[in-house]
Motif scaffolding. Structure first.
Motif, mmCIF file in Angstrom:
data_model
loop_
_atom_site.group_PDB
_atom_site.id
_atom_site.type_symbol
_atom_site.label_atom_id
_atom_site.label_comp_id
_atom_site.label_asym_id
_atom_site.label_seq_id
_atom_site.Cartn_x
_atom_site.Cartn_y
_atom_site.Cartn_z
ATOM 1 N N ASP A 29 0.721 -3.526 -7.057
ATOM 2 C CA ASP A 29 0.557 -2.809 -8.320
ATOM 3 C C ASP A 29 1.713 -3.055 -9.279
ATOM 4 O O ASP A 29 1.778 -2.478 -10.344
ATOM 5 N N PHE A 42 -3.169 4.506 -0.043
ATOM 6 C CA PHE A 42 -4.580 4.295 0.231
ATOM 7 C C PHE A 42 -4.898 4.560 1.699
ATOM 8 O O PHE A 42 -4.110 4.225 2.585
ATOM 9 N N LEU A 87 -8.700 -4.963 0.510
ATOM 10 C CA LEU A 87 -9.535 -4.440 -0.556
ATOM 11 C C LEU A 87 -10.832 -5.232 -0.510
ATOM 12 O O LEU A 87 -10.827 -6.446 -0.703
ATOM 13 N N PHE A 113 -2.908 -4.051 3.079
ATOM 14 C CA PHE A 113 -4.211 -3.399 3.159
ATOM 15 C C PHE A 113 -5.272 -4.365 2.658
ATOM 16 O O PHE A 113 -4.973 -5.338 1.969
ATOM 17 N N ASN A 115 0.843 -1.199 0.000
ATOM 18 C CA ASN A 115 0.000 0.000 0.000
ATOM 19 C C ASN A 115 0.878 1.249 0.000
ATOM 20 O O ASN A 115 1.781 1.386 0.813
ATOM 21 N N LYS A 116 0.608 2.147 -0.929
ATOM 22 C CA LYS A 116 1.431 3.354 -0.969
ATOM 23 C C LYS A 116 0.677 4.572 -0.439
ATOM 24 O O LYS A 116 1.188 5.335 0.351
ATOM 25 N N ARG A 157 3.200 -3.228 4.397
ATOM 26 C CA ARG A 157 2.173 -2.274 3.999
ATOM 27 C C ARG A 157 0.935 -2.984 3.470
ATOM 28 O O ARG A 157 0.452 -2.742 2.364
ATOM 29 N N VAL A 172 -11.152 0.204 -0.271
ATOM 30 C CA VAL A 172 -10.093 -0.087 0.687
ATOM 31 C C VAL A 172 -10.748 -0.156 2.060
ATOM 32 O O VAL A 172 -11.288 0.841 2.554
ATOM 33 N N ILE A 229 -6.236 -0.475 6.432
ATOM 34 C CA ILE A 229 -4.816 -0.385 6.111
ATOM 35 C C ILE A 229 -4.033 -0.664 7.387
ATOM 36 O O ILE A 229 -4.611 -0.942 8.429
#
Lengths: 435, 522
Positions: B336, A83, B414, B412, A80-81, B410, B425, B428
């Motif tokens: 991503d 969000f 979804l 999260f 996650n960057k 990191r 989202v 997180i």
């Protein structure tokens, strides 16, 4: 201390059986895809590996699985960057619905490579040269022993005496085995000395001779006259004996009236034919005869790729063929097949001569004679199935009516070749060679 | 002087386990012994004896296609998998594994001949010690699989199926295998332990008895008059509840149910189903412990290789090569990244285990909060050994995933609802999200929850004999229709009569839809 097992020399292709099972299962679909490929692509390319897509029918492995476009689910993803909770992310590819991010290509959707052999097997399945069935080409090979040098092992009946004695002789010389004559000479001298009155010198001599005699005899015993290492056996190789010989004549017109397109089509026809023969009947010989106003036998390479110009006299090719048959392929030993490609142009008088040759000689010798005429694409609908046509076509039509083992067909473009090929060589009831 | 020089060169020579990239059996053996010694002394690992087999890349591909087992019966689907693997390999899309390890006793480790000596050492530590320890000590493997019997069982299976093919034809055997393979997912006991694999002799006995029964079957017995104590009456009265009781319904293991109760199967067909079932059951623990198994092996090789290097047993060059391969193995791109294809179990496993090591030796205040029982206990070895022995992926993550690691990764969540055009989202890596992420990640590794839950609920053997299945629909996730119908056809083939599958919403108990094989064409 671990146990080590070196498996590198184990038989390879452990999964070959599974591959064959898989191909067998997918056979129909693979066959269709290969056929289609050959119909539209270049025929000469058949002789190679082919990539085909995974057949959908028959090879699916269904199991209960969740529908991707239903329900609610969660994806836990790393990286996650930016969000924050509550952010909305558009789904990629709206049509795909709720496809999960980062899904991989399914295993049912890939292309794989068939080897040349497999391609050809699929391609030629259910095709067969007519009349060959009854000759049972598929029979197990008969073997005939053929002399092939010498061997150090073998059965006693195969001992080669000459070879064995030669080795024995050489060995005896090399090891200095005392010869009979030497022994005889000493014995003789001994006898003479013993017969004479004994003197001290003679006595000494006798002792020396006795010792020498004893030594030589010991040596003779140690060094055999014929030793196992000398023995040689005749070696035989099992040579397969073809129980059916077939020769295939490929006749082609390469004269000036054959344009590039015609030549190309004819070539493709033969390539296909040639492949078929090479694959299916590896004991089939092939003779290539090309002709203009004169005919000559050539090798494969020349036949397909060399050009020559001149007029067109078809009968020369038939004569050449007849000459070769008489010379090399007596019809009582060989099954003779012939395939001819031409644009149909010929001298009118020569066509008559062709009919004569065919009726008189060639058709009596041949099991089967296939003729393809390469015509213009525009002509194809004119000629359709009528008997009108070029002079050679009309001439051969007459032959066709008299001989059941004669086949003829017209091809206009690359896509026609394969159906023609199938028609010519499709399985058909065996017919007797009319003699 | 000269003496001294030769002495020092000798020490350096004997000090190193190997130098250069070539390997031979003596070096392999020496490396294994050194690594094993350190593993036992420093990490307290407990392993099966090891059998190392050297194979070529072709043989590795072969092994891939037969689900990684050294022996497997023949089936076309393995040929298909082989083509797929070969394609990936040829295109360079995927390198071959350097090793393959089999949960058996002795533990079989395949080493590729192309590996350099440094790689062989890495692989030895990874597979021959890491995986090996995990197989021997993890409770799932201990309870659910029988390492010492699997190879002889597969040998039997291969031979049995080959004999069936001879007797009944390849096509008939293939049909049964196809159908059984379709139900492999539903062919395992999730909730109670499967019976132990019987020994060869017992199997022999069972087969002989079956053959005897086949030979001595006498149809006359069927026409014997019924006894008068009312069996008939009770049979007709047999209500649904009793029916279910006699058949042990509901039954989650469809293959087991079909094997035992199908009315149309021949004894050999039942045996084949049993073979497929046993294979599926054998792999069930492995599928539940991917992260742990790979994490354990990776942690072990990483720790051992560093120890070897610290003790001067391997050269810097070899260590560099090992580290390069190591970092390839644990590469984890973000979601991503075009290279992203899910969470790398090697990376997650290793990170979690190193995290446990960190928590137990140098905990932060947060760790003390989250993991009061292990934080700062200083004994990371025992903590890890305990985790390896007693957890599967789901419980391991639920227990040990720390906030620090969630921040590092990191993570999260979804949320993906099929009806919505977008993802949302949900959480997180923050205070409010930690628990949810941890629970969500653990849940995604719960095989029981992530596979469709399908059970046999009813069958009236004296009536229409329709086999009724039930699919518990969770979160509205229904079955994909084409594959559902195809699979139902397979069940019908094994059952012999109509089969129906009802989708029942797990929360409301409402029937969402019902599909019967009578609605599906052939």
């Amino acid at each position: 201390m671990p146990i080590f097992v070196d498996r590198r020399l184990n038989p390879k292709d452990k999964s070959l059986g599974n591959r064959q099972r898989f191909l067998k299962r997918a056979r129909e679909e693979l066959k269709r895809s290969i056929r289609e490929r050959i119909r539209i692509g270049r025929i000469a390319d058949v002789d190679a590996e082919h990539a085909v897509s995974m057949p959908a029918k028959g090879t699916a492995e269904p199991s209960f699985s969740d529908a991707k476009d239903s329900g609610r689910r969660q994806h836990i993803l790393p990286g996650n960057k930016h969000f924050a909770p509550g952010d909305r992310v558009p789904k990629p590819g709206q049509g795909g619905g709720g496809s999960s991010p980062g899904k991989t290509v399914s295993e049912d959707d890939f292309r794989f490579v068939l080897s040349r052999e497999e391609v050809l097997d699929l391609f030629f399945e259910d095709l067969e040269l007519p009349d060959m069935v009854k000759l049972n080409l598929k029979e197990i090979l008969a073997f005939k022993p053929r002399r092939a040098g010498f061997a150090a092992t073998g059965s006693p009946t195969n001992i080669n005496v000459g070879r064995t004695m030669r080795h024995s002789h050489g060995r005896r010389i090399a090891l200095r085995r005392p010869r009979r004559e030497e022994l005889d000479a000493i014995e003789k001298e001994l006898a003479i000395l013993e017969a004479e009155p004994q003197s001290a010198a003679a006595h000494q001599r006798i002792t020396a001779l006795r010792e020498e005699l004893e030594r030589l005899e010991r040596r003779r015993k140690r060094i055999a006259y014929v030793d196992p290492v000398d023995i040689r056996f005749n070696r035989f190789d099992a040579q397969p004996v073809p129980n059916a010989n077939a020769v295939m004549f490929c006749l082609m017109d390469v004269s000036g009236s054959m344009g590039e397109r015609e030549k190309d089509l004819a070539k493709r026809f033969f390539v296909l034919l040639h492949l078929f023969l090479k694959r299916r009947y590896d004991r089939t010989e092939i003779v290539f005869i090309r002709h203009t106003h004169e005919a000559q036998e050539v090798d494969e390479e020349t036949f397909f790729y060399n050009t020559q110009s001149g007029g067109t006299v078809v009968s020369t090719a038939l004569e050449e063929m007849h000459r070769i048959i008489a010379q090399r392929y007596p019809s009582n030993e060989w099954n003779i097949y012939a395939a001819q490609a031409s644009d149909g142009d010929n001298f009118v008088t020569d066509s008559e001569r062709c009919i004569g040759l065919m009726d008189g000689q060639i058709m009596r010798l041949c099991q089967y004679f296939a003729y393809v005429e390469i015509i213009d694409e525009r002509e194809s609908h004119i000629f359709g199935s009528t008997d009108n046509g070029t002079s050679l076509w009309r001439a051969y039509s007459a032959v066709n009516q008299r001989w059941p083992n004669f086949q003829m067909s017209r091809i206009a473009n690359a896509a026609d070749i394969y159906p023609v090929f199938r028609q010519l060589f499709a399985r058909q009831p065996a017919f007797q060679k009319s003699a | 002087m000269a003496n001294q020089a030769s002495k020092s060169s000798q020490t350096s020579k004997s000090g190193l386990l190997f130098s250069g990239s070539d390997w031979d059996f003596k070096t392999l053996s020496r490396a294994y012994e050194a690594i094993e010694a350190i593993a036992i002394e420093e990490l307290h690992l407990d392993v099966y004896p090891v059998q190392m087999e050297i194979i070529s890349s072709q043989q590795m591909l072969d092994a891939y296609s037969s689900v990684g087992m050294p022996l497997m019966y023949r089936h076309w689907s393995f040929g298909k998998h082989f083509l797929y693997q070969e394609l990936l390999y040829r295109k360079g899309g995927r390198g071959l594994a350097y090793e393959l390890v089999i949960n058996s006793n002795p533990c079989i480790v395949y080493l590729m001949e192309e590996n350099t000596m440094a790689l062989q050492a890495l692989v030895t530590a990874h597979a021959a010690l890491g995986h090996n320890h995990f197989f021997k000590n993890n409770h799932l493997f201990r309870q659910w699989t029988d390492a010492s019997a699997i190879l002889s069982y597969l040998d039997f299976a291969k031979g049995y199926i080959a004999r069936c093919e001879e007797r009944h034809g390849v096509a008939a055997v293939e049909a049964i295998l196809d159908s059984a393979h379709a139900l492999m997912e539903q062919g395992v006991f999730r909730y109670h332990r499967p019976p132990k694999l019987s020994s060869e002799r017992q199997r022999e006995g069972v087969r002989e008895r079956l053959e005897y029964e086949e030979r001595s079957y006498n149809d006359l017995w069927r026409t014997l008059p019924r006894s008068k104590d009312g069996t008939k009456a009770s049979e007709t009265d047999l209500g649904m509840a009793e029916r279910k009781k006699t058949l042990n319904l509901p039954e989650e293991n469809l293959l087991y149910f079909l094997e035992k109760n199908s009315l149309v199967l021949e004894p050999w067909q039942r045996e084949i189903i049993r073979i497929v079932r046993v294979v599926a059951q054998y792999f069930y623990p492995q599928r539940q412990t991917q992260v742990m198994n790979e994490g354990c092996a990776t942690f072990v090789h990483y720790t051992l290789m560093n120890m070897l290097f610290d003790r001067g047993l391997i050269t810097e060059g070899a260590m560099l090569e090992i580290l390069r391969n190591h970092s390839n193995v644990i590469f984890q791109p973000g979601f991503d990244d075009p290279r992203f294809s899910g969470i790398n179990p090697y990376a997650l496993g290793l990170d979690m285990m190193q995290d446990i090591q960190r928590i137990s030796t140098e905990p932060t205040a947060e760790d003390r909060d989250w993991f009061p029982d292990i934080a700062g206990n200083g004994n990371w070895r025992e903590t890890l050994l305990d985790a390896w022995a007693n957890h599967r992926d789901e419980s391991f993550i639920r227990q040990y995933l720390s906030p620090a690691l969630m921040r590092k990764w990191r993570f999260f969540i979804l949320a993906d609802a099929a009806s919505e055009p977008h993802y949302e989202v949900a959480s997180i890596h923050n205070e409010r999200g930690y628990e949810k992420i941890r629970a969500g990640l653990a849940y995604s590794y719960d095989i029981g929850a992530s596979r469709p839950d399908i059970q046999v609920v009813d069958v009236d053997l004296l009536g229409d004999r329709q086999l009724r299945l039930e699919h518990k629909v969770k979160d509205g996730i229904v079955l994909e229709e084409a594959s559902r119908d195809a699979t139902l056809r397979h069940i019908r083939r094994l059952w012999g009569y109509e089969v129906s599958l009802a989708a029942i919403d797990a929360q409301t108990g409402r029937t969402l839809n019902e599909r019967s094989t009578s609605q599906i064409g052939e």
